[in-house]
Design an enzyme around this catalytic site. Structure first.
Site, PDB file in Angstrom:
ATOM      1  CD  GLU A 241      -2.976   0.967   2.298  1.00 43.33           C
ATOM      2  OE1 GLU A 241      -3.456  -0.165   2.480  1.00 43.33           O
ATOM      3  OE2 GLU A 241      -3.378   1.981   2.903  1.00 43.33           O
ATOM      4  NE  ARG A 267      -0.812  36.273 -14.363  1.00 40.67           N
ATOM      5  CZ  ARG A 267      -1.944  36.952 -14.491  1.00 40.67           C
ATOM      6  NH1 ARG A 267      -2.764  36.695 -15.481  1.00 40.67           N
ATOM      7  NH2 ARG A 267      -2.250  37.882 -13.610  1.00 40.67           N
TER       8      ARG A 267
END
Ligand SMILES: Cc1cc2nc3c(=O)[nH]c(=O)nc-3n(C[C@H](O)[C@H](O)[C@H](O)COP(=O)(O)OP(=O)(O)OC[C@H]3O[C@@H](n4cnc5c(N)ncnc54)[C@H](O)[C@@H]3O)c2cc1C
Lengths: 378, 252
Positions: A241, A267
């Site tokens: 996991e 930007r």
């Protein structure tokens, strides 16, 4: 040492990216409840079948390939709740496949790999999370098996699950390490109630809830592994996991890194692209480093697991490093996007909300630090 | 029935190409290559013939590792084997050269039906299948949107033409190119992607007895930058919205 993926792994990765981009493009926020349609598509793609033997309908892929695939899935699928649900399914299957009896494997793996049944794993209780083995849910010996009593909480897929791997105390007399067992409980068994999903900060499509067992009879053959093997199973499963969930996180981190690079280049402020400001570029440099470093450790753990060796220390390092890096990356991405970053339209705020849980589930960051320090001998 | 499907890899349309310093070609190192979307229709159609009639399906491509990738995509979709006419590194061919390169392989395979995409998406070339049909002396139908195998080695195809449909009855062997809409190409599920690796891929050298040079050369390649048209509606919101709606109705 060869750091390259093989042809098969790159093709799996490319197929998943293409599939997820084209087929799972719905905005996660729009989805209402469990994303059944997207789940079915993932099942048809046989994402959930990857690491399982072909005799149960699996693909027979090794763990590293499964990790690479999961990374691609986290990269291309913006619905982190769906990604987490699929990972949980795979992790439940790995426990059944590695520890379950032949009968349990034949009973559950085919419907698990086909996604026909949804699986969950239930360890956490209201009174015990980090202290997982301090659980109170009790499975008492009864005629033909066990009688289960107790309540689990925060269980991923819990509200929609057809099959749940429930960890419970079978023998309170012995140490916590040998008194816990894992039992398979199916939806509809008497005394088993699945509560409504809990409202969360992020991971909107993921369903987490309480599971209540009140005198729920479980047949003895539903025991995964042997009685008292629960903690061993849990520890082994945590290694998988703590590699599989970070794989998905690393994929997401890569996507956010790319989004941030594109935004910072496009930007402008003060007559130049904001990427030219060192305060902006250094954030992106950190993202890139986390991506590269996290990937090395991630593949190391996956490879170690393929060699059937223990990797508890390494898995904890990967889990801690990547989940924290993801959280920081998301926070920085919002900052780089300025006001737009705070707006839902740009989607980075959702990744930030989703990322917060990564340092909590599967063992909190603090608990990973404890594990690592224990291994060092501190 | 034996079906050959001609496949080609093209840069992913999502990628932004860069022009090489010589100004005559596109830099390919950074580009992701995918199976040409038009060829995907052809592969899907071929695989359906395999599934419905038990046809033997072989994919054929020309080039290097990128072409190999196209073949493996076709394998993942269900094609059982492939032939790659391996070109020496850096060798570029025109439609004519490609057709001549394919010829020996196609003659040897001797298919009943050759399927291919109606054109390539990168350079909009639509030459190879037509040239191949001519060289093999097969009948040919292009941009087909429906295909049915008829009685007695015949083929019924549907072509969309301006304002209607054309149904053509062809004898086999034939060359047919596929149009968008003929089918929905499948996503290969992951086990098929994994199995693709072990499918037989045979490599052959290009023929030596034909002149493959182009006879022409690219003078220059440039990228087109489309400037966005901007229009701001000032004034009150109601008129603004009305003007916008009007504009959308007329121009969009
Ligand atoms: C999205 C999501 C999905 C989940 N899915 C599942 C699931 O499928 N199955 C399941 O069983 N559980 C699941 N959980 C539960 C999760 O595993 C627990 O929430 C987690 O382990 C923490 O336990 P807790 O919430 O009880 O926190 P606590 O253990 O109460 O911890 C509270 C705080 O104390 C800190 N702390 C505790 N002990 C120590 C210590 N010894 N040293 C230092 N710090 C300490 C923790 O780090 C944390 O900051 C999920 C949780 C979330 C958020």
């Amino acid at each position: 040492m060869n750091f390259a993926l093989n042809e098969e792994q790159t093709e799996i990765r490319d197929s998943i990216i293409r599939f997820a981009r084209q087929e799972l493009s719905v905005s996660a926020d729009e989805a209402n409840g469990f994303p059944h349609a997207a789940w079915r598509k993932c099942a048809e793609m046989q994402l959930m079948a990857l690491p399982f033997p072909e005799e149960y309908g699996g693909c027979g892929a090794d763990f590293l390939t499964t990790v690479v695939a999961t990374q691609a899935f986290g990269y291309a699928c913006k619905d982190a709740g769906l990604v987490h649900a699929v990972c949980t399914q795979i992790l439940c299957g790995m426990q059944i496949n590695s520890f379950g009896s032949e009968e349990l494997k034949h009973r559950y793996l085919p419907s698990l790999v086909r996604g026909e049944k949804i699986f969950a794993q239930a360890i956490t209780e209201a009174g015990s999370g980090s202290d997982a083995l301090g659980m109170r849910t009790r499975a008492e010996l009864a005629e033909g098996g066990y009688l289960l009593n107790g309540t689990k909480i925060f269980i991923t897929n819990g509200p929609v699950a057809d099959v749940v791997l429930v960890f419970a105390v079978t023998n309170p007399e012995v140490s916590r390490i040998s008194g816990i067992s894992c039992l398979v409980v199916e939806k509809g068994m008497s005394g088993f109630t699945q509560c409504a999903p809990m409202a969360k900060m992020g991971l909107d499509t993921l369903q987490n809830g309480e599971l209540v067992f009140a005198d729920c009879p479980v047949p003895a053959e539903n025991l995964v592994g042997s009685a008292g093997q629960g903690a061993i199973l849990f520890n082994e499963s945590m290694e998988w996991e703590r590699c599989l969930l970070p794989a998905a996180h690393l994929g997401t981190l890569e996507r956010i890194f790319e989004t941030s690079v594109a935004y910072a280049k496009g930007r402008s402020a003060f007559g130049q692209p904001i990427s030219k400001f060192q305060a902006v570029s250094s954030k992106i440099v950190e993202m890139k480093m986390a991506l590269e470093l996290g990937r090395l450790m991630l593949y190391k753990v996956a490879t170690t697991k393929d060699q059937h060796k223990r990797a508890a220390l390494e898995a904890s390092i990967v889990k801690l490093y990547i989940s924290e890096a993801l959280k920081k990356t998301c926070l920085d991405a919002v900052q780089i996007h300025g006001g737009y970053g705070y707006m839902k339209e740009y989607e980075v705020e959702r990744d930030l909300r989703d990322s917060i849980a990564a340092t909590i589930y599967s063992g909190t960051s603090e608990m990973q630090q404890n594990i690592i320090s224990r291994f060092i001998g501190l | 029935m034996k079906v050959v499907v001609l496949v080609n890899a093209v840069p992913d349309t999502a990628a932004t190409p860069e022009i090489a310093p010589d100004g005559r070609s596109v830099l390919t190192e950074q580009l992701e290559f995918v199976l040409d979307p038009y060829d995907e229709y052809a592969v899907e159609e071929a695989v359906r013939l395999k599934e419905s009639l038990g046809a033997e399906v072989i994919a054929v491509s020309i080039g290097g590792d990128v072409a190999r990738k196209a073949l493996r995509c076709a394998f993942a979709m269900g094609v059982e084997s492939g032939v790659l006419v391996r070109l020496p590194g850096g060798m570029e061919l025109t439609g004519r050269g490609r057709s001549f390169c394919l010829l020996p392989t196609l003659r040897e395979l001797s298919p009943d039906l050759i399927l291919a995409g109606k054109q390539t998406v990168d350079s909009d070339d639509a030459q190879v299948p037509e040239r191949v049909a001519e060289l093999l002396d097969f009948v040919h139908a292009s941009a087909v949107s429906q295909l049915t195998i008829g009685e007695g080695a015949r083929l019924l195809v549907n072509r969309e033409i301006e304002g209607g449909h054309l149904v053509i009855d062809l004898p086999l062997p034939a060359v047919v190119t596929t149009e968008k809409g003929i089918n929905i190409p499948r996503y290969p599920a992951l086990p098929q992607v994994l199995k693709a690796k072990s499918k037989p891929l045979h490599e052959v050298a290009p023929p030596l007895d034909v002149d493959l040079t182009a006879g022409w050369q690219v003078e220059s390649v440039t990228l087109q930058h489309t400037a966005r048209k901007q229009q701001i509606f000032s004034g009150d919101i109601i008129t603004g919205v009305q003007q916008l709606a009007e504009l959308l109705r007329q121009d969009a």
